[in-house]
Design an enzyme around this catalytic site. Sequence first.
Site, mmCIF file in Angstrom:
data_model
loop_
_atom_site.group_PDB
_atom_site.id
_atom_site.type_symbol
_atom_site.label_atom_id
_atom_site.label_comp_id
_atom_site.label_asym_id
_atom_site.label_seq_id
_atom_site.Cartn_x
_atom_site.Cartn_y
_atom_site.Cartn_z
ATOM 1 N N HIS A 17 0.839 -1.204 0.000
ATOM 2 C CA HIS A 17 0.000 0.000 0.000
ATOM 3 C C HIS A 17 0.877 1.258 0.000
ATOM 4 O O HIS A 17 0.625 2.198 -0.743
ATOM 5 C CB HIS A 17 -0.889 0.058 1.248
ATOM 6 C CG HIS A 17 -1.942 -1.006 1.352
ATOM 7 N ND1 HIS A 17 -2.142 -1.745 2.494
ATOM 8 C CD2 HIS A 17 -2.874 -1.450 0.473
ATOM 9 C CE1 HIS A 17 -3.157 -2.586 2.321
ATOM 10 N NE2 HIS A 17 -3.608 -2.441 1.100
ATOM 11 N N LYS A 41 -17.312 -6.494 5.765
ATOM 12 C CA LYS A 41 -16.051 -7.056 6.256
ATOM 13 C C LYS A 41 -15.916 -6.794 7.741
ATOM 14 O O LYS A 41 -16.196 -5.694 8.207
ATOM 15 C CB LYS A 41 -14.869 -6.364 5.555
ATOM 16 C CG LYS A 41 -14.482 -6.985 4.232
ATOM 17 C CD LYS A 41 -13.131 -6.404 3.806
ATOM 18 C CE LYS A 41 -12.803 -6.709 2.359
ATOM 19 N NZ LYS A 41 -11.612 -5.983 1.900
ATOM 20 N N ARG A 90 -2.312 -6.283 -8.417
ATOM 21 C CA ARG A 90 -1.225 -7.191 -8.064
ATOM 22 C C ARG A 90 -1.093 -8.332 -9.050
ATOM 23 O O ARG A 90 -0.008 -8.761 -9.376
ATOM 24 C CB ARG A 90 -1.477 -7.782 -6.667
ATOM 25 C CG ARG A 90 -1.079 -6.846 -5.567
ATOM 26 C CD ARG A 90 -1.647 -7.268 -4.263
ATOM 27 N NE ARG A 90 -3.102 -7.100 -4.268
ATOM 28 C CZ ARG A 90 -3.852 -7.196 -3.196
ATOM 29 N NH1 ARG A 90 -3.324 -7.501 -2.046
ATOM 30 N NH2 ARG A 90 -5.149 -6.997 -3.266
ATOM 31 N N SER A 128 -2.962 -7.507 3.073
ATOM 32 C CA SER A 128 -3.210 -7.370 4.506
ATOM 33 C C SER A 128 -3.510 -8.741 5.121
ATOM 34 O O SER A 128 -3.159 -8.995 6.275
ATOM 35 C CB SER A 128 -4.391 -6.429 4.751
ATOM 36 O OG SER A 128 -4.110 -5.150 4.246
HETATM 37 P P1 ADP Z 1 -6.141 -5.950 0.550
HETATM 38 O O1 ADP Z 1 -6.571 -6.332 -0.837
HETATM 39 O O2 ADP Z 1 -4.701 -6.220 0.861
HETATM 40 O O3 ADP Z 1 -7.100 -6.314 1.642
HETATM 41 P P2 ADP Z 1 -7.132 -3.231 0.432
HETATM 42 O O4 ADP Z 1 -8.552 -3.534 0.219
HETATM 43 O O5 ADP Z 1 -6.797 -2.400 1.609
HETATM 44 O O6 ADP Z 1 -6.130 -4.413 0.561
HETATM 45 O O7 ADP Z 1 -6.509 -2.633 -0.889
HETATM 46 C C1 ADP Z 1 -6.569 -1.294 -1.239
HETATM 47 C C2 ADP Z 1 -5.942 -1.100 -2.591
HETATM 48 O O8 ADP Z 1 -4.546 -1.379 -2.513
HETATM 49 C C3 ADP Z 1 -6.457 -2.003 -3.702
HETATM 50 O O9 ADP Z 1 -6.503 -1.249 -4.903
HETATM 51 C C4 ADP Z 1 -5.412 -3.076 -3.811
HETATM 52 O O10 ADP Z 1 -5.358 -3.609 -5.114
HETATM 53 C C5 ADP Z 1 -4.154 -2.290 -3.495
HETATM 54 N N1 ADP Z 1 -3.096 -3.118 -2.964
HETATM 55 C C6 ADP Z 1 -3.167 -3.983 -1.931
HETATM 56 N N2 ADP Z 1 -1.982 -4.584 -1.728
HETATM 57 C C7 ADP Z 1 -1.143 -4.102 -2.667
HETATM 58 C C8 ADP Z 1 0.229 -4.363 -2.999
HETATM 59 N N3 ADP Z 1 0.929 -5.268 -2.354
HETATM 60 N N4 ADP Z 1 0.774 -3.660 -4.022
HETATM 61 C C9 ADP Z 1 0.023 -2.770 -4.701
HETATM 62 N N5 ADP Z 1 -1.265 -2.487 -4.459
HETATM 63 C C10 ADP Z 1 -1.844 -3.142 -3.456
#
Ligand code: ADP
Length: 161
Positions: A17, A41, A90, A128
């Site tokens: 992130h 969630k 990703r 996460s």
């Molecule tokens: P997760 O999918 O890890 O639960 P979130 O819902 O918080 O995470 O994701 C928020 C945004 O960050 C989404 O657009 C997701 O694709 C992106 N994201 C999550 N992890 C990564 C990563 N390792 N590298 C790049 N973008 C990421």
Amino acid sequence: MRIAVYPGSFDPITLGHLNLIKRAARIFDKVYVCVMVNSGKKPWFTLEERMEFIQRCIERFGNVEVEYSDKLLVEYAKSRGATVIVKGLRAVTDFEMEFQMALTNSKLEPGIETVFLTASEKYTYLSSTIVREMAKYNADLSQFVPREIKDDLINKLQNRR
Ligand code: ADP
């Protein structure tokens, strides 16, 4: 002024992130990291904890702010004057859902574009969920989460058991 919103659940924020935030902050004049309150969630960390973790990591950037929203994403974006939603990709597995959401958002609000940044190859595996799993087993989280939050994150999880 180009304003972007980077939405997610950030439960908790990871190095993946943060890498995206850093890159978005270079492209846009202002970036709002928005913790989305998603009733579907059940998060591990409270909204306040997630925001506080993010706040610690973004202090070094002059043009990034953290907020939360329980509104529709495009409504939140409009309220901030944002014309761009930033998302990370990703793997192809992210694509289908993200594509569907981007199209839905463009139907709701044609003035707002979704921009996809590819995950840095260093972090394509990182989510996460992975961090939460590792934290449960007390693994070293240095490679997964920003150093600003590593110890606190473990402490919070352990005190909760
Ligand atoms: P997760 O999918 O890890 O639960 P979130 O819902 O918080 O995470 O994701 C928020 C945004 O960050 C989404 O657009 C997701 O694709 C992106 N994201 C999550 N992890 C990564 C990563 N390792 N590298 C790049 N973008 C990421």
